[in-house]
Design a protein around this motif. Sequence first.
Motif, PDB file in Angstrom:
ATOM      1  N   ASP A  65       0.831  -1.201   0.000  1.00  0.00           N
ATOM      2  CA  ASP A  65       0.000   0.000   0.000  1.00  0.00           C
ATOM      3  C   ASP A  65       0.870   1.257   0.000  1.00  0.00           C
ATOM      4  N   SER A  66       0.477   2.221  -0.817  1.00  0.00           N
ATOM      5  CA  SER A  66       1.268   3.448  -0.948  1.00  0.00           C
ATOM      6  C   SER A  66       1.402   4.195   0.377  1.00  0.00           C
TER       7      SER A  66
ATOM      8  N   GLY B 217       7.192   0.320   2.612  1.00  0.00           N
ATOM      9  CA  GLY B 217       7.211  -0.511   1.415  1.00  0.00           C
ATOM     10  C   GLY B 217       8.626  -0.706   0.912  1.00  0.00           C
ATOM     11  N   ALA B 218       9.415   0.381   0.935  1.00  0.00           N
ATOM     12  CA  ALA B 218      10.808   0.280   0.498  1.00  0.00           C
ATOM     13  C   ALA B 218      11.585  -0.694   1.383  1.00  0.00           C
TER      14      ALA B 218
ATOM     15  N   CYS C 262       3.894  -0.578  -5.951  1.00  0.00           N
ATOM     16  CA  CYS C 262       3.094   0.291  -5.084  1.00  0.00           C
ATOM     17  C   CYS C 262       1.620   0.128  -5.430  1.00  0.00           C
ATOM     18  N   SER C 263       0.792  -0.092  -4.425  1.00  0.00           N
ATOM     19  CA  SER C 263      -0.659  -0.190  -4.581  1.00  0.00           C
ATOM     20  C   SER C 263      -1.260   1.140  -4.152  1.00  0.00           C
ATOM     21  N   ALA C 264      -1.632   1.978  -5.140  1.00  0.00           N
ATOM     22  CA  ALA C 264      -2.086   3.339  -4.853  1.00  0.00           C
ATOM     23  C   ALA C 264      -3.594   3.425  -5.031  1.00  0.00           C
TER      24      ALA C 264
ATOM     25  N   GLN D   5       5.994   7.630  -2.379  1.00  0.00           N
ATOM     26  CA  GLN D   5       5.376   6.431  -2.949  1.00  0.00           C
ATOM     27  C   GLN D   5       6.452   5.657  -3.708  1.00  0.00           C
ATOM     28  N   TYR D   6       6.813   4.494  -3.179  1.00  0.00           N
ATOM     29  CA  TYR D   6       7.924   3.718  -3.712  1.00  0.00           C
ATOM     30  C   TYR D   6       7.417   2.589  -4.612  1.00  0.00           C
ATOM     31  N   GLY D   7       8.309   2.113  -5.502  1.00  0.00           N
ATOM     32  CA  GLY D   7       7.981   0.942  -6.300  1.00  0.00           C
ATOM     33  C   GLY D   7       8.431   1.083  -7.741  1.00  0.00           C
ATOM     34  N   GLN D   8       8.897  -0.041  -8.316  1.00  0.00           N
ATOM     35  CA  GLN D   8       9.263  -0.036  -9.736  1.00  0.00           C
ATOM     36  C   GLN D   8       8.034   0.198 -10.598  1.00  0.00           C
ATOM     37  N   LEU D   9       6.897  -0.317 -10.138  1.00  0.00           N
ATOM     38  CA  LEU D   9       5.605  -0.074 -10.762  1.00  0.00           C
ATOM     39  C   LEU D   9       4.675   0.527  -9.726  1.00  0.00           C
ATOM     40  N   LYS D  10       3.762   1.385 -10.173  1.00  0.00           N
ATOM     41  CA  LYS D  10       2.700   1.884  -9.311  1.00  0.00           C
ATOM     42  C   LYS D  10       1.374   1.496  -9.945  1.00  0.00           C
TER      43      LYS D  10
END
Length: 404
Positions: free
Chosen positions: A108-109, A115-116, A128-130, A185-190
Motif C-alpha cells: 500500500d502506498s 514498502g521500500a 506500489c498499490s495506490a 510512494q515507492y515501487g518499480q511499478l505503481k
Amino acid sequence: MARVLYVTIPAEGHVNPTLGLVKQLVDNGEEVVYMNVEPFRHRLAQTGAEFRAYPINEQLFVELGLSPTEYTHPHHLTEFVLRGMIEPIIPEVLRLIENDSFDYVIVDSLFGWGGAILGEKLGIPLICSATNFVFDKPVSHVIKMKEADDNLDVEALCERLTDTAERVALACNVAVPTLDDITRQYGQLKVVFTSRYFQPESEKYDDSYIFTGPSISPRPDDPLFPLEQLRSQYNKVVYISMGSILNKDIEFYKLCFEAFKDIPAQFVLACGRDTDLSTLGEDIPHNFMIKPYVPQLDILQRADAFITHAGMNSASEALYYSVPLVAIPLSSDQPAVAQQAEKLGAAITLDKEKLTTEMLKLAVLKVLNTPIYKQRAKMVADSFRSAGGYQEAADRIMSLFSKV
C-alpha cells in the motif's frame, strides 16, 4: 507461476479496491499471500489468496491522538505513517514471513518508506498499490491541513520522527531516510486505481504508472436492501454517505433533513453502524430511507446524485456508474478528489464549514436538473472502463515479474 506478498493498511478504502486485482492474480495462477488485520480475513480469503493477520495496536492511535481532520503540519501525517504504521507493522510483517520466499511484493502506498523496507529486505521487486491519487512529491505535503497551530513545537516533532526513523532503520538494518522520504510512494511499478483522465496532472507520470481505473468487484458480504422501493414513490434517487469521519455528525443529518424534506426524490442515507438517529424521531422526513450500512454499489447503480465526503473509493464508485457528486470534503485527499471531479464537470463542491440548508438544497437540485453533470460523470465513467481494470493490471504485473 509466482509467489506474491500483498500488504495493505487496515482501512476499507485501501482494501476494497485491491480485491479484484488479487482475485485476478489468483485466477491467473499466482500464489498470493495477503496481509492485513484480522477483521478483513473473510473478505480477503474469498479472493482465493492466503490470508495472514498482522497485529495492530489500536491504543497506539489513541495515544498519538492523530486524526486527518486535526493535521496542522505536514509532519503530522509523517508521524501517523511512521509511528502508527511503519514502526509497529513492518517489523511484524517481516517476522511473520521470515521463513517464506516471494517473487515480488505489492505494498500500500500509505506505508511509504515501509514498502521500500519490505522490498529491500526481501530482495525482490516492489510494486506500489495506490488507492488514491499519485503525487510527484511526498504525500505529507499535499493533504489538506487545518490552520497552523502557533503552539506546535515543530522542532520536537522532527526530533521525535528522527528518533523513530533511526530506531526502525536499526531494527531492520536499512539506511535512515530523510523525513520527506518517509511518505514517498515507492515501487518499480505503481498500480493506480483510477484513470489517467481522472488523475490530476497525469502527463507527469510515465508508463511505470499503471492506471487501471477503480476496481469494482462483487461484495458478497453486503447487507440486504429493498431496492425495489427506491423508485416506488419518486423518479429520482439521491444517496448520502459521508464515510467514517463525518457519519456521526447529527447536526449534518439535521441539515440534510431540513434541506431535502420538500424535494420529490427518494433519499437513501447510510449513517454508519455506530450512529444513533432514533432521538430525531419526527424530524426525519418521509422521503428518507435510513440504514446503518447499505449495498453501496447496488444503490449507486440506481442513483441520480451522490452526496459524499469525496473519499477516493466512494467517489470513484459513483463516477464509475455515471453518478454526479455533491462533494463535501473534509480532510486528507478528499479536497483533491472533489476538486478534480468538479474540474471535469462531474461535481459541485461545498465547504463544510460554511454549509447552509439553502446551499445544500440548491446544489442537489442543480445536479439533479442539469443534464451536463450526468454527461460529464459519464465521461469519467468511460475513462474508468477503458482503463483496463484489474485484468490489465494483473497482466502488466505478471508480464514483468511472474515466473513462467
